[in-house]
Design an enzyme around this catalytic site. Structure first.
Site, mmCIF file in Angstrom:
data_model
loop_
_atom_site.group_PDB
_atom_site.id
_atom_site.type_symbol
_atom_site.label_atom_id
_atom_site.label_comp_id
_atom_site.label_asym_id
_atom_site.label_seq_id
_atom_site.Cartn_x
_atom_site.Cartn_y
_atom_site.Cartn_z
ATOM 1 N N SER A 60 5.545 9.294 1.759
ATOM 2 C CA SER A 60 4.155 9.741 1.836
ATOM 3 C C SER A 60 3.943 10.602 3.089
ATOM 4 C CB SER A 60 3.221 8.535 1.784
ATOM 5 O OG SER A 60 1.904 8.914 1.489
ATOM 6 N N ASP A 207 3.118 8.472 -5.295
ATOM 7 C CA ASP A 207 3.421 8.058 -3.927
ATOM 8 C C ASP A 207 4.564 7.041 -3.866
ATOM 9 O OD1 ASP A 207 3.100 6.634 -1.312
ATOM 10 O OD2 ASP A 207 1.422 8.014 -1.131
#
Length: 726
Positions: A60, A207
């Site tokens: 991320s 993610d």
């Protein structure tokens, strides 16, 4: 001399052995949204302490910072980027309004609701895969990593790098070892439902924090001996803080990431180093506190300086030094290619790209061009990449058509109430069919019901790629009330109905303006609703030539801080076109926005003029209402001629949000001076001075304005306006 040479030969193997025995260091950067900016402070401290990183794995925001660092950015450069980026713009899809094509800017003026409802070609409702498609974020990553475009193996970066994502269809962990670096980073940070998933090789990726938020195992697979792990994950909220559905949703995501994070942290060995910056007071959306979080990461790393000292190397690898050279980041473009599956032609897309061939890539100009293309509303995303070739570099434009559809419905409500029993409301909708042909023709139909009823339908046909020239036939009908005034008081009210058709040809002027020349014919009736018995009802016919010029550089249609808005409308009514009368009419509207910090001013006004004698009912402009001679009710002063000058001031009371959804509150006021009069001298209001104070809230539906106005004709009113501000 021979003895010295022998001594050197004996010493050199010792240096080699020392270099071989130096432990390879792997840096692991966790996810955590805005909290991930603390990674920059960690890198800053590591650089100052002379720590060489041999491999980086990130998830991320950790993948963002790690990928940029691995590609050659220094910590000092990353800090400047973090503090200089417009995060609200980067985390939204809409380009700056100055980059949007002029025709799309005009859509802002029709109705309130900012969110469009899209439909696919088969008529089904189109829903996006995420609130944010990531258009601006993708462009930002591409611009920062353009120098890595020819690198497909991430081991060939200045520092070997890995990014972690999640396959949303299977739940599998996906580790990017190769590919297109900006795409890998974008996939790693696609928070489910917030950002649309990234499609890579047929897989939908989100993610990486869902499966591996602190990818220590990934770094070990890269062959490192020692780990420096940076954990900036969001802590769990206490029971008393779980008050809303959003709190519960955030807690659910945090539980998922903390579970796999704890599992990874448990694998750390005694000689590994864990850095946990103190970020308890920061949330994942605190991009406005970037410097504080960078400082927190720096301090947390400095505290561990003694343990980190044993990892201090000799010199940085040659690959990293080369990647950090300024010349490596500006390729020369020798070819431009278009990859396109949208409704518009490749030539139309190519027309918007202004990059000269044989010159270095102009990133600022390209960013503007991509914003203009995206603003056409045909594309889910418009991206670019640089493909290096033997004879130079090719700029490849990738335009992906909207899966959610390109036909749009917009609805809205306009309400004005003077709190004295007089209300005006309009409810309306517009439906726009896009991409009727490869040049980008569209059909717009607008319906409005209420005090001012209207039906308008226009077919807009560009005549060339890039929509510079166009032709636009239209049909329309309207019905509205028109007062007749004597001594500033109404003595009669007409209901005016008008129907017509026309044809415009024109040219767009870059993204800022448009000029049209048209011919039209109207007919209708004016019936007396209220008034003396001798007042006549009548029918009429109008035929006219029309010249329109519009210019719009406002940065925000509702509460602008910079830019201008100018419109000029000239009409010549001619008996040869079937008009009952020969007369001329023109109107000028002007607004100039200025700002300083949270303070803004809009200076401007209106001027309408009717030349020659003609029926008052059919040729009147209107003044009255909030900011249009405040104190009067809406449209209370009709006249064949009007003038209005005003200065509006407002100040933002709430801090700027760094999320795409930002609902600011404003306080302001206005000073106004205006006049309305007829050519027959039976009505002349004289110059009237007015003023107002208001609170305004920019809501998802549009601006909500509560104001008090008064004028020197002893008129005063309270207004509640839901609709366009100015």
């Amino acid at each position: 001399m021979r003895r010295l040479l022998c001594l050197l030969l004996m010493i050199l193997p010792l240096f080699a052995m020392a270099e071989e025995t130096r432990p390879k260091v792997g840096l692991v950067l966790s996810g955590g949204a805005a909290r991930g900016l603390a990674h920059i402070g960690v890198l800053k401290a590591l650089e100052e302490q002379g720590i060489q990183v041999d491999a980086i794995s990130g998830t991320s925001m950790g993948a963002v910072i790690g990928g940029l660092y691995a590609s050659g950015y220094r910590a000092e450069e990353l800090e400047k980027l973090a503090l200089g980026i417009d995060w609200q713009q980067a985390l939204s899809d809409a380009p700056p309004r100055t980059d949007i094509p002029f025709r799309r800017k005009q859509d802002d003026r029709d109705f309130l609701v900012k969110q469009k409802i899209s439909f696919r070609d088969d008529g089904s409702l189109g829903l996006p895969l995420g609130v944010i498609q990531g258009q601006n974020l993708n462009l930002l990553l591409e611009s920062l990593l353009v120098h890595t475009s020819d690198i497909r193996n991430f081991d060939r970066l200045g520092i070997p790098f890995r990014a972690v994502a999640t396959d949303i269809s299977s739940g599998d962990k996906v580790v990017f070892r190769s590919g297109h670096l900006p795409q890998a980073i974008r996939a790693s940070m696609s928070i489910p439902a917030v950002f649309a998933p990234t499609e890579v090789d047929g897989r939908l990726l989100v993610d990486g924090g869902m499966v591996d938020n602190i990818p220590i195992d990934v770094a070990r697979e890269m062959g490192v001996d020692r780990i420096i792990a940076v954990d900036i994950g969001t802590p769990l909220q206490s029971r008393r803080d779980l008050k809303t559905v959003l709190n519960v949703l955030n807690q659910s995501i945090t539980l998922m990431t903390r579970s796999n994070s704890e599992a990874q942290l448990a694998t750390l060995r005694t000689d590994d180093i864990l850095i946990q910056p103190p970020l308890a007071g920061y949330s994942g959306t605190d991009f406005g506190r970037a410097q504080e979080m960078i400082d927190a990461g720096y301090r947390a790393t400095q505290i561990l300086a003694q343990r980190l000292a044993e990892l201090r190397p000799t010199a940085p690898p040659a690959e990293l030094s080369a990647a950090r050279s300024p010349g490596a980041r500006t390729p020369v473009i020798t070819e431009i290619r278009v990859e396109n599956n949208s409704k518009v032609s490749d030539e139309t897309i190519r027309r918007y790209i202004r990059q000269p061939l044989g010159e270095p890539l102009d990133l600022d100009r390209l960013q503007d061009d991509m914003g203009t293309l995206y603003g056409l509303d045909y594309f889910e995303q418009v991206q670019y990449r640089v493909a290096h070739q033997a004879d130079g570099s090719a700029l490849v434009i990738n335009a992906r058509g909207k899966r959610a559809g390109t036909d749009y419905l917009r609805v809205g409500l306009n309400l004005s109430d003077d709190m004295q029993g007089e209300s005006v409301f309009n409810i309306g909708a517009s439906y726009r069919v896009n991409g009727i042909n490869r040049l980008g023709a569209e059909w717009l139909t607008r319906l409005q019901l209420g005090d001012h009823q209207e039906l308008y339908s226009e077919f807009y046909q560009p005549l060339d790629a890039g929509s510079r020239y166009f032709v636009a036939p239209y049909l329309f009908g309207e019905a509205r009330n028109v007062d007749l005034i004597i001594d500033n008081d109404p003595f009669a009210k007409y209901r005016l109905e008008r129907y017509g058709y026309g044809l415009n040809i024109g040219r767009q002027i870059a993204n800022n303006g448009e000029i049209r020349f048209g011919i039209g014919q109207n007919w209708g009736e004016a019936d007396v609703n209220i008034g003396p018995p001798e007042m006549p009802s009548f029918s009429f016919t109008e035929g006219f030539y029309q010249l329109q010029y519009s210019f719009d550089t406002l940065d925000n249609i509702n509460f602008p801080h910079a830019g201008e808005d100018i419109s000029i409308d000239l009409r010549n009514y001619d008996r040869s076109l079937g008009s009952d009368s020969d007369y001329r009419q023109w109107e000028l509207n002007l607004n100039k926005a200025l700002s300083h910090g949270p303070n803004s001013w809009v200076i401007g006004g209106r001027y309408g003029r009717t030349v020659d004698d003609v029926e008052v009912v059919t040729s009147s402009f209107e003044l009255g209402g909030a900011l249009q001679l405040s104190g009067y009710r809406q449209d209370a002063l009709p006249g064949q001629n009007i003038s209005l000058a005003r200065v509006i001031y407002y100040r933002r009371l709430t801090p700027q949000s760094f999320l795409p959804l930002d609902f600011p509150l404003y306080f302001g006021g206005s000073l106004e001076r205006g006049r309305a009069w007829n050519n027959d001298n039976e009505f002349d209001s004289g110059y009237i001075n007015a003023a107002s104070l208001f609170f305004a809230f920019d809501t998802p539906l549009g601006p909500l304005n509560f104001s008090y106005g008064l004028n020197d004709e002893h008129e005063q009113a309270l207004y509640l306006n839901l609709g366009q501000t100015f």
